[in-house]
Write a protein that holds these residues in place. Structure first.
Motif, PDB file in Angstrom:
ATOM      1  N   TYR A  96       0.700  -1.230   0.523  1.00 14.17           N
ATOM      2  CA  TYR A  96      -0.005   0.602   0.237  1.00 14.17           C
ATOM      3  C   TYR A  96       0.994   0.995  -0.261  1.00 14.17           C
ATOM      4  O   TYR A  96       0.437   2.292  -0.064  1.00 14.17           O
ATOM      5  CB  TYR A  96      -0.465   0.305   1.402  1.00 14.17           C
ATOM      6  CG  TYR A  96      -1.455  -1.199   1.111  1.00 14.17           C
ATOM      7  CD1 TYR A  96      -2.656  -1.043   0.457  1.00 14.17           C
ATOM      8  CD2 TYR A  96      -1.863  -1.825   2.346  1.00 14.17           C
ATOM      9  CE1 TYR A  96      -4.123  -2.725   0.710  1.00 14.17           C
ATOM     10  CE2 TYR A  96      -2.740  -3.058   3.000  1.00 14.17           C
ATOM     11  CZ  TYR A  96      -3.365  -3.386   1.523  1.00 14.17           C
ATOM     12  OH  TYR A  96      -4.606  -4.290   1.945  1.00 14.17           O
ATOM     13  N   LEU A  97       2.021   1.141   0.721  1.00 18.48           N
ATOM     14  CA  LEU A  97       3.129   2.131   0.297  1.00 18.48           C
ATOM     15  C   LEU A  97       4.388   2.152  -0.865  1.00 18.48           C
ATOM     16  O   LEU A  97       4.539   0.852  -0.824  1.00 18.48           O
ATOM     17  CB  LEU A  97       3.723   1.943   1.531  1.00 18.48           C
ATOM     18  CG  LEU A  97       3.122   2.284   3.100  1.00 18.48           C
ATOM     19  CD1 LEU A  97       3.056   2.193   4.402  1.00 18.48           C
ATOM     20  CD2 LEU A  97       1.731   3.752   2.783  1.00 18.48           C
ATOM     21  N   CYS A  98       4.536   3.042  -1.219  1.00 17.09           N
ATOM     22  CA  CYS A  98       5.675   3.330  -2.199  1.00 17.09           C
ATOM     23  C   CYS A  98       6.600   2.858  -1.259  1.00 17.09           C
ATOM     24  O   CYS A  98       8.105   2.399  -2.117  1.00 17.09           O
ATOM     25  CB  CYS A  98       6.180   4.092  -2.878  1.00 17.09           C
ATOM     26  SG  CYS A  98       5.961   5.782  -1.980  1.00 17.09           S
ATOM     27  N   ASP A  99       7.264   2.993  -0.054  1.00 18.77           N
ATOM     28  CA  ASP A  99       8.370   2.782   0.687  1.00 18.77           C
ATOM     29  C   ASP A  99       7.919   2.075   2.126  1.00 18.77           C
ATOM     30  O   ASP A  99       7.387   2.178   2.933  1.00 18.77           O
ATOM     31  CB  ASP A  99       9.272   3.794   0.929  1.00 18.77           C
ATOM     32  CG  ASP A  99      10.461   4.107   1.175  1.00 18.77           C
ATOM     33  OD1 ASP A  99      10.998   2.813   2.351  1.00 18.77           O
ATOM     34  OD2 ASP A  99      11.102   5.012   1.649  1.00 18.77           O
ATOM     35  N   SER A 100       9.093   0.843   2.244  1.00 16.68           N
ATOM     36  CA  SER A 100       8.349  -0.285   3.465  1.00 16.68           C
ATOM     37  C   SER A 100       9.103   0.574   4.192  1.00 16.68           C
ATOM     38  O   SER A 100       8.597  -0.432   5.584  1.00 16.68           O
ATOM     39  CB  SER A 100       8.257  -1.515   3.469  1.00 16.68           C
ATOM     40  OG  SER A 100      10.062  -1.406   2.693  1.00 16.68           O
ATOM     41  N   GLY A 101       9.956   1.315   4.045  1.00 21.45           N
ATOM     42  CA  GLY A 101      11.607   1.884   5.248  1.00 21.45           C
ATOM     43  C   GLY A 101      12.340   1.169   5.602  1.00 21.45           C
ATOM     44  O   GLY A 101      13.038   0.933   6.245  1.00 21.45           O
ATOM     45  N   HIS A 102      12.540   0.044   4.346  1.00 25.76           N
ATOM     46  CA  HIS A 102      13.754  -0.776   4.368  1.00 25.76           C
ATOM     47  C   HIS A 102      14.945  -0.926   2.994  1.00 25.76           C
ATOM     48  O   HIS A 102      13.520  -0.746   1.905  1.00 25.76           O
ATOM     49  CB  HIS A 102      13.533  -2.430   4.802  1.00 25.76           C
ATOM     50  CG  HIS A 102      12.997  -2.606   5.611  1.00 25.76           C
ATOM     51  ND1 HIS A 102      13.335  -2.695   6.829  1.00 25.76           N
ATOM     52  CD2 HIS A 102      11.566  -2.585   6.270  1.00 25.76           C
ATOM     53  CE1 HIS A 102      12.267  -2.930   8.028  1.00 25.76           C
ATOM     54  NE2 HIS A 102      11.253  -2.410   7.904  1.00 25.76           N
ATOM     55  N   PRO A 103      16.163  -0.928   2.890  1.00 23.07           N
ATOM     56  CA  PRO A 103      16.321  -0.456   1.202  1.00 23.07           C
ATOM     57  C   PRO A 103      16.727  -2.040   0.615  1.00 23.07           C
ATOM     58  O   PRO A 103      16.469  -3.108   0.884  1.00 23.07           O
ATOM     59  CB  PRO A 103      18.524  -0.532   1.656  1.00 23.07           C
ATOM     60  CG  PRO A 103      18.043  -0.696   3.073  1.00 23.07           C
ATOM     61  CD  PRO A 103      16.707  -0.661   3.802  1.00 23.07           C
ATOM     62  N   VAL A 104      16.612  -1.861  -0.960  1.00 21.15           N
ATOM     63  CA  VAL A 104      16.837  -2.763  -1.962  1.00 21.15           C
ATOM     64  C   VAL A 104      18.192  -2.547  -2.083  1.00 21.15           C
ATOM     65  O   VAL A 104      19.248  -1.839  -2.402  1.00 21.15           O
ATOM     66  CB  VAL A 104      15.905  -3.473  -2.700  1.00 21.15           C
ATOM     67  CG1 VAL A 104      14.437  -3.435  -2.555  1.00 21.15           C
ATOM     68  CG2 VAL A 104      15.664  -1.949  -3.020  1.00 21.15           C
ATOM     69  N   ASP A 105      18.831  -3.450  -2.202  1.00 26.77           N
ATOM     70  CA  ASP A 105      20.612  -4.130  -3.353  1.00 26.77           C
ATOM     71  C   ASP A 105      21.042  -3.816  -4.157  1.00 26.77           C
ATOM     72  O   ASP A 105      21.891  -2.602  -4.856  1.00 26.77           O
ATOM     73  CB  ASP A 105      21.582  -5.838  -2.866  1.00 26.77           C
ATOM     74  CG  ASP A 105      21.415  -5.617  -1.410  1.00 26.77           C
ATOM     75  OD1 ASP A 105      21.864  -4.824  -0.947  1.00 26.77           O
ATOM     76  OD2 ASP A 105      21.596  -6.797  -0.807  1.00 26.77           O
ATOM     77  N   TRP A 106      19.568  -4.027  -5.384  1.00 24.11           N
ATOM     78  CA  TRP A 106      19.667  -3.724  -6.031  1.00 24.11           C
ATOM     79  C   TRP A 106      18.521  -2.581  -7.125  1.00 24.11           C
ATOM     80  O   TRP A 106      17.912  -2.998  -6.660  1.00 24.11           O
ATOM     81  CB  TRP A 106      19.956  -4.665  -7.895  1.00 24.11           C
ATOM     82  CG  TRP A 106      20.879  -5.630  -7.255  1.00 24.11           C
ATOM     83  CD1 TRP A 106      20.873  -6.787  -5.684  1.00 24.11           C
ATOM     84  CD2 TRP A 106      22.376  -5.095  -7.590  1.00 24.11           C
ATOM     85  NE1 TRP A 106      22.313  -7.259  -6.516  1.00 24.11           N
ATOM     86  CE2 TRP A 106      22.949  -6.940  -7.383  1.00 24.11           C
ATOM     87  CE3 TRP A 106      23.090  -4.363  -8.462  1.00 24.11           C
ATOM     88  CZ2 TRP A 106      24.640  -6.775  -7.356  1.00 24.11           C
ATOM     89  CZ3 TRP A 106      24.117  -4.718  -8.857  1.00 24.11           C
ATOM     90  CH2 TRP A 106      24.990  -5.944  -8.305  1.00 24.11           C
ATOM     91  N   THR A 107      18.701  -1.641  -7.927  1.00 21.39           N
ATOM     92  CA  THR A 107      18.368  -0.877  -8.639  1.00 21.39           C
ATOM     93  C   THR A 107      17.929  -1.286 -10.272  1.00 21.39           C
ATOM     94  O   THR A 107      19.398  -1.252 -10.794  1.00 21.39           O
ATOM     95  CB  THR A 107      18.123   0.632  -8.384  1.00 21.39           C
ATOM     96  OG1 THR A 107      17.714   0.622  -7.097  1.00 21.39           O
ATOM     97  CG2 THR A 107      16.829   1.250  -8.933  1.00 21.39           C
ATOM     98  N   LEU A 108      17.309  -1.407 -10.797  1.00 22.22           N
ATOM     99  CA  LEU A 108      16.915  -1.747 -12.333  1.00 22.22           C
ATOM    100  C   LEU A 108      15.389  -0.288 -12.995  1.00 22.22           C
ATOM    101  O   LEU A 108      15.111   0.170 -12.134  1.00 22.22           O
ATOM    102  CB  LEU A 108      15.782  -3.096 -12.660  1.00 22.22           C
ATOM    103  CG  LEU A 108      16.685  -4.255 -12.327  1.00 22.22           C
ATOM    104  CD1 LEU A 108      16.298  -5.274 -12.370  1.00 22.22           C
ATOM    105  CD2 LEU A 108      18.070  -4.301 -13.018  1.00 22.22           C
ATOM    106  N   HIS A 109      16.597   0.253 -13.823  1.00 19.68           N
ATOM    107  CA  HIS A 109      15.771   1.661 -14.171  1.00 19.68           C
ATOM    108  C   HIS A 109      14.529   1.375 -15.686  1.00 19.68           C
ATOM    109  O   HIS A 109      14.079   2.467 -16.119  1.00 19.68           O
ATOM    110  CB  HIS A 109      16.849   2.832 -14.601  1.00 19.68           C
ATOM    111  CG  HIS A 109      18.184   2.478 -13.044  1.00 19.68           C
ATOM    112  ND1 HIS A 109      16.828   3.725 -12.217  1.00 19.68           N
ATOM    113  CD2 HIS A 109      18.857   2.256 -12.828  1.00 19.68           C
ATOM    114  CE1 HIS A 109      17.957   4.244 -11.473  1.00 19.68           C
ATOM    115  NE2 HIS A 109      19.247   3.242 -11.356  1.00 19.68           N
ATOM    116  N   SER A 110      15.049   0.363 -16.119  1.00 21.96           N
ATOM    117  CA  SER A 110      14.358  -0.017 -17.084  1.00 21.96           C
ATOM    118  C   SER A 110      13.588  -1.138 -17.408  1.00 21.96           C
ATOM    119  O   SER A 110      14.485  -3.216 -17.234  1.00 21.96           O
ATOM    120  CB  SER A 110      14.467   0.779 -18.602  1.00 21.96           C
ATOM    121  OG  SER A 110      16.489  -0.358 -18.630  1.00 21.96           O
ATOM    122  N   PRO A 111      12.875  -1.662 -18.622  1.00 22.40           N
ATOM    123  CA  PRO A 111      12.675  -2.757 -18.875  1.00 22.40           C
ATOM    124  C   PRO A 111      13.948  -3.516 -19.706  1.00 22.40           C
ATOM    125  O   PRO A 111      13.829  -4.879 -19.049  1.00 22.40           O
ATOM    126  CB  PRO A 111      10.840  -2.644 -19.699  1.00 22.40           C
ATOM    127  CG  PRO A 111      10.533  -1.657 -19.673  1.00 22.40           C
ATOM    128  CD  PRO A 111      11.567  -0.704 -18.727  1.00 22.40           C
TER     129      PRO A 111
END
Length: 302
Positions: A188-203
């Motif tokens: 329901y929220l755009c941020d759970s309060g926890h990070p992720v190690d990897w970010t992908l920017h496009s399909p």
């Protein structure tokens, strides 16, 4: 073979055109009638508008179907006695000839069996609160640890233990990447309060990771693409925190345990946010379905 793949889905797979798997639990058990059928048709239409083929998955009369026609969607939405089926329930459901809507784990298993690589859903199951007491963990996690599929989701349901779920996914070797975010979304929220190690920017970047999984002959685990609900459509974080705290207290006071906990908490959220949690849920699902179609296109054209 017991699996029934619709002609449209089979032709798309054979021609290497984009296909997106969709679960059916949201239709049979997640929404009231007649809105459930309207949403099912809307999500399929979103996939088609983005240039992919929808493959809604369900078990009908003991036959697992990958790709449903309108009449079959209507059965899932309106027929009494449609069961909720996880992957462990598939063998007895097939043997008994029953009909059921598929959860994340069952949908992922059947999609992979049919050769569909991309799956869109709302939020994953995960580790439940007070796990040290209940040992309650969603079957989604174990299934995703051994199934090669890309799951586009809005994180895990915020009623769960999010950090424990992320730790469990790491232990199981399931890759988690945020889509255009370095934060793990909270359904329901755009941020759970926890990070992720990897970010992908496009399909295209997501598709590159999928190809790398295959090229490395990596273990047959999933790729989770965590796509946050748009900030302007998320549930108000303050309201979410207050209502969830009330729901957890009510759950304890009423002695709700086991499988009854999640539906109880979700229903409490819907009722005590005047439907705002459901609106955020549907906004997340729509965004996930749209992104999944773009990923499927990048995967099949690369």
């Amino acid at each position: 073979m017991v699996l029934v793949v619709s002609e449209e889905v089979r032709e798309a797979i054979d021609a290497r055109r984009p296909v997106v798997a969709l679960e059916s639990t949201i239709i049979a058990h997640g929404l009231p009638r007649p809105r459930n059928l309207q949403v099912a048709l809307e999500l399929e239409d979103v996939v088609r508008r983005e240039g992919a083929v929808p493959a809604t998955i369900a078990v009908l009369d003991g036959r697992p179907h990958v790709g449903l026609d309108k009449e079959q969607l209507e059965r899932v939405a309106n027929e009494e006695g449609i069961r909720k089926l996880g992957h462990r329930d598939l063998p007895p459901a097939v043997a008994a000839g029953v009909s059921g809507a598929t959860t994340v784990s069952a949908t992922a298993q059947l999609a992979a069996l049919a050769g569909v690589r991309v799956f869109a859903t709302g939020g994953l199951g995960g580790v439940h609160r007070e796990w040290t007491v209940t040992q309650d963990e969603s079957a989604d996690l174990g299934l995703l640890a051994r199934t090669r599929i890309t799951v586009v989701c809005a994180g895990v349901k915020s009623i769960l233990d999010v950090p424990a779920t992320l730790q469990r996914l790491e232990t199981l070797g399931v890759t988690v990447a945020g889509y255009r975010t370095d934060r793990f979304p909270g359904f329901y929220l755009c941020d759970s309060g926890h990070p992720v190690d990897w970010t992908l920017h496009s399909p295209e970047q997501v598709a590159d990771v999928m190809r790398a999984q295959d090229a490395l002959a990596a273990p047959e685990s999933a790729l989770i693409v965590a796509n946050p609900v748009p900030r302007e459509k998320q549930l108000d974080p303050g309201l979410h925190a207050r209502v969830l705290a009330d729901a957890l207290r009510a759950c304890e006071e009423e002695g709700i345990t086991g499988q009854a906990v999640t539906p109880f908490l979700l229903d409490h959220l819907v009722r005590h946010t005047d439907g705002a949690s459901l609106s955020a849920n549907l906004a997340a699902v729509r965004g996930n379905v749209r992104l999944a179609a773009h990923i499927a296109a990048a995967w099949t054209t690369g």
